[in-house]
Design a protein around this motif. Structure first.
Motif, PDB file in Angstrom:
ATOM      1  N   TRP A   1       1.272 -53.750  11.056  1.00  8.43           N
ATOM      2  CA  TRP A   1       1.477 -53.986   9.759  1.00  8.43           C
ATOM      3  C   TRP A   1       0.404 -54.458   8.784  1.00  8.43           C
ATOM      4  N   ALA A   2      -0.520 -55.365   9.347  1.00 11.45           N
ATOM      5  CA  ALA A   2      -1.725 -55.737   8.701  1.00 11.45           C
ATOM      6  C   ALA A   2      -2.782 -54.755   8.063  1.00 11.45           C
ATOM      7  N   ARG A   3      -2.730 -53.684   9.289  1.00  9.76           N
ATOM      8  CA  ARG A   3      -3.839 -52.501   9.190  1.00  9.76           C
ATOM      9  C   ARG A   3      -5.297 -53.172   8.911  1.00  9.76           C
ATOM     10  N   GLY A   4      -5.767 -54.293   9.800  1.00  6.40           N
ATOM     11  CA  GLY A   4      -7.090 -54.727   9.834  1.00  6.40           C
ATOM     12  C   GLY A   4      -7.397 -55.580   8.687  1.00  6.40           C
ATOM     13  N   HIS A   5      -6.343 -56.020   7.768  1.00  5.51           N
ATOM     14  CA  HIS A   5      -6.754 -56.842   6.697  1.00  5.51           C
ATOM     15  C   HIS A   5      -5.953 -58.147   6.869  1.00  5.51           C
ATOM     16  N   HIS A   6      -6.549 -59.255   7.416  1.00  3.03           N
ATOM     17  CA  HIS A   6      -5.789 -60.638   7.924  1.00  3.03           C
ATOM     18  C   HIS A   6      -6.155 -61.685   6.959  1.00  3.03           C
ATOM     19  N   SER A   7      -5.244 -62.392   6.594  1.00  2.00           N
ATOM     20  CA  SER A   7      -5.196 -63.476   5.711  1.00  2.00           C
ATOM     21  C   SER A   7      -3.823 -64.278   5.985  1.00  2.00           C
ATOM     22  N   LEU A   8      -4.351 -65.655   5.593  1.00  3.05           N
ATOM     23  CA  LEU A   8      -3.019 -66.636   6.013  1.00  3.05           C
ATOM     24  C   LEU A   8      -1.851 -66.089   5.045  1.00  3.05           C
ATOM     25  N   GLY A   9      -1.985 -65.600   3.844  1.00  6.05           N
ATOM     26  CA  GLY A   9      -0.848 -65.343   2.980  1.00  6.05           C
ATOM     27  C   GLY A   9      -0.174 -64.296   3.503  1.00  6.05           C
ATOM     28  N   GLN A  10      -1.115 -63.180   3.967  1.00 10.01           N
ATOM     29  CA  GLN A  10      -0.506 -62.147   4.715  1.00 10.01           C
ATOM     30  C   GLN A  10       0.302 -62.450   5.865  1.00 10.01           C
ATOM     31  N   GLY A  11      -0.135 -63.338   6.745  1.00 14.82           N
ATOM     32  CA  GLY A  11       0.540 -63.826   7.752  1.00 14.82           C
ATOM     33  C   GLY A  11       1.758 -64.541   7.360  1.00 14.82           C
ATOM     34  N   PHE A  12       1.660 -65.364   6.425  1.00 20.35           N
ATOM     35  CA  PHE A  12       2.950 -66.113   6.023  1.00 20.35           C
ATOM     36  C   PHE A  12       3.978 -64.940   5.572  1.00 20.35           C
ATOM     37  N   GLU A  13       3.776 -63.993   4.750  1.00 18.42           N
ATOM     38  CA  GLU A  13       4.611 -63.114   4.330  1.00 18.42           C
ATOM     39  C   GLU A  13       5.175 -62.331   5.497  1.00 18.42           C
ATOM     40  N   PHE A  14       4.478 -61.854   6.371  1.00 21.48           N
ATOM     41  CA  PHE A  14       4.813 -61.081   7.534  1.00 21.48           C
ATOM     42  C   PHE A  14       5.921 -61.950   8.396  1.00 21.48           C
ATOM     43  N   GLY A  15       5.488 -63.093   8.566  1.00 19.08           N
ATOM     44  CA  GLY A  15       6.411 -64.085   9.234  1.00 19.08           C
ATOM     45  C   GLY A  15       7.572 -64.418   8.556  1.00 19.08           C
ATOM     46  N   ALA A  16       7.761 -64.627   7.274  1.00 20.42           N
ATOM     47  CA  ALA A  16       8.706 -64.751   6.439  1.00 20.42           C
ATOM     48  C   ALA A  16       9.894 -63.666   6.218  1.00 20.42           C
ATOM     49  N   LEU A  17       9.328 -62.585   6.445  1.00 22.72           N
ATOM     50  CA  LEU A  17      10.065 -61.164   6.498  1.00 22.72           C
ATOM     51  C   LEU A  17      10.872 -61.244   7.754  1.00 22.72           C
ATOM     52  N   ILE A  18      10.180 -61.512   8.899  1.00 24.83           N
ATOM     53  CA  ILE A  18      10.973 -61.551  10.348  1.00 24.83           C
ATOM     54  C   ILE A  18      11.946 -62.982   9.998  1.00 24.83           C
ATOM     55  N   GLY A  19      11.413 -63.992   9.589  1.00 27.53           N
ATOM     56  CA  GLY A  19      12.333 -65.144   9.348  1.00 27.53           C
ATOM     57  C   GLY A  19      13.579 -64.804   8.485  1.00 27.53           C
ATOM     58  N   ALA A  20      13.586 -64.117   7.541  1.00 25.75           N
ATOM     59  CA  ALA A  20      14.742 -63.791   6.578  1.00 25.75           C
ATOM     60  C   ALA A  20      15.628 -62.519   7.433  1.00 25.75           C
ATOM     61  N   PHE A  21      15.029 -61.779   8.056  1.00 26.26           N
ATOM     62  CA  PHE A  21      15.773 -61.002   9.016  1.00 26.26           C
ATOM     63  C   PHE A  21      16.777 -61.919  10.146  1.00 26.26           C
ATOM     64  N   VAL A  22      16.055 -62.717  10.621  1.00 27.25           N
ATOM     65  CA  VAL A  22      16.746 -63.689  11.652  1.00 27.25           C
ATOM     66  C   VAL A  22      17.563 -64.494  11.038  1.00 27.25           C
ATOM     67  N   GLY A  23      17.161 -65.086   9.858  1.00 32.44           N
ATOM     68  CA  GLY A  23      18.121 -66.211   9.142  1.00 32.44           C
ATOM     69  C   GLY A  23      19.004 -65.697   8.380  1.00 32.44           C
ATOM     70  N   LEU A  24      18.828 -64.644   7.539  1.00 33.51           N
ATOM     71  CA  LEU A  24      19.650 -64.265   6.565  1.00 33.51           C
ATOM     72  C   LEU A  24      20.437 -63.056   7.112  1.00 33.51           C
TER      73      LEU A  24
END
Length: 139
Positions: free
Chosen positions: A69-92
């Motif tokens: 997903w990140a395609r070589g561009h790693h940031s904390l904001g991008q990591g949170f966004e990615f994880g939050a999407l997973i969390g939305a899938f699981v939680g919502l």
């Protein structure tokens, strides 16, 4: 898939997931969820070994998906966004399915669970991204 970075991100994130999960669901919100439980299906003593294994599997999958997903561009904001999407899938998504099909918790608990999942998996996403970011600088 079994790169050093992916395996390190898996290990670090699994450790964080294990202890953060305990802090959130084992300590901080246990009374809330007890009050909003319809049918208690929890084990008296959870199997910590299986929880640790589940965390390893989950973070391995998250880390593998994140690397694509990140395609070589790693940031904390991008990591949170990615994880939050997973969390939305699981939680919502999954939470609404559970609410629609089972009598485990009331709607209030499912909404709170969704919010916690988004934050929880967002933090795990940050851990994954942080490892990828640090390892990318070494290469």
């Amino acid at each position: 898939m079994f790169s050093k970075t992916n395996l390190l991100a898996t290990l670090v994130s699994a450790i964080v997931m294990f202890f953060l999960g305990y802090l959130i669901w084992g300590l901080a919100t246990v009374n809330f969820f007890t009050e909003h439980t319809i049918v208690n299906s929890m084990k008296e003593v959870p199997d910590l070994g299986l929880i640790a294994l589940a965390n390893l599997i989950g973070t391995f999958i998250m880390s593998t998906l994140y690397s694509k997903w990140a395609r070589g561009h790693h940031s904390l904001g991008q990591g949170f966004e990615f994880g939050a999407l997973i969390g939305a899938f699981v939680g919502l998504s999954m939470g609404l399915l559970w609410y629609a099909t089972a009598n485990m918790m009331d709607l209030t608990a499912h909404v709170v669970e969704a919010i916690l999942d988004i934050a929880f998996y967002g933090i795990i996403g940050i851990c994954v991204a942080l490892v990828y970011q640090k390892m990318a600088k070494k290469e």
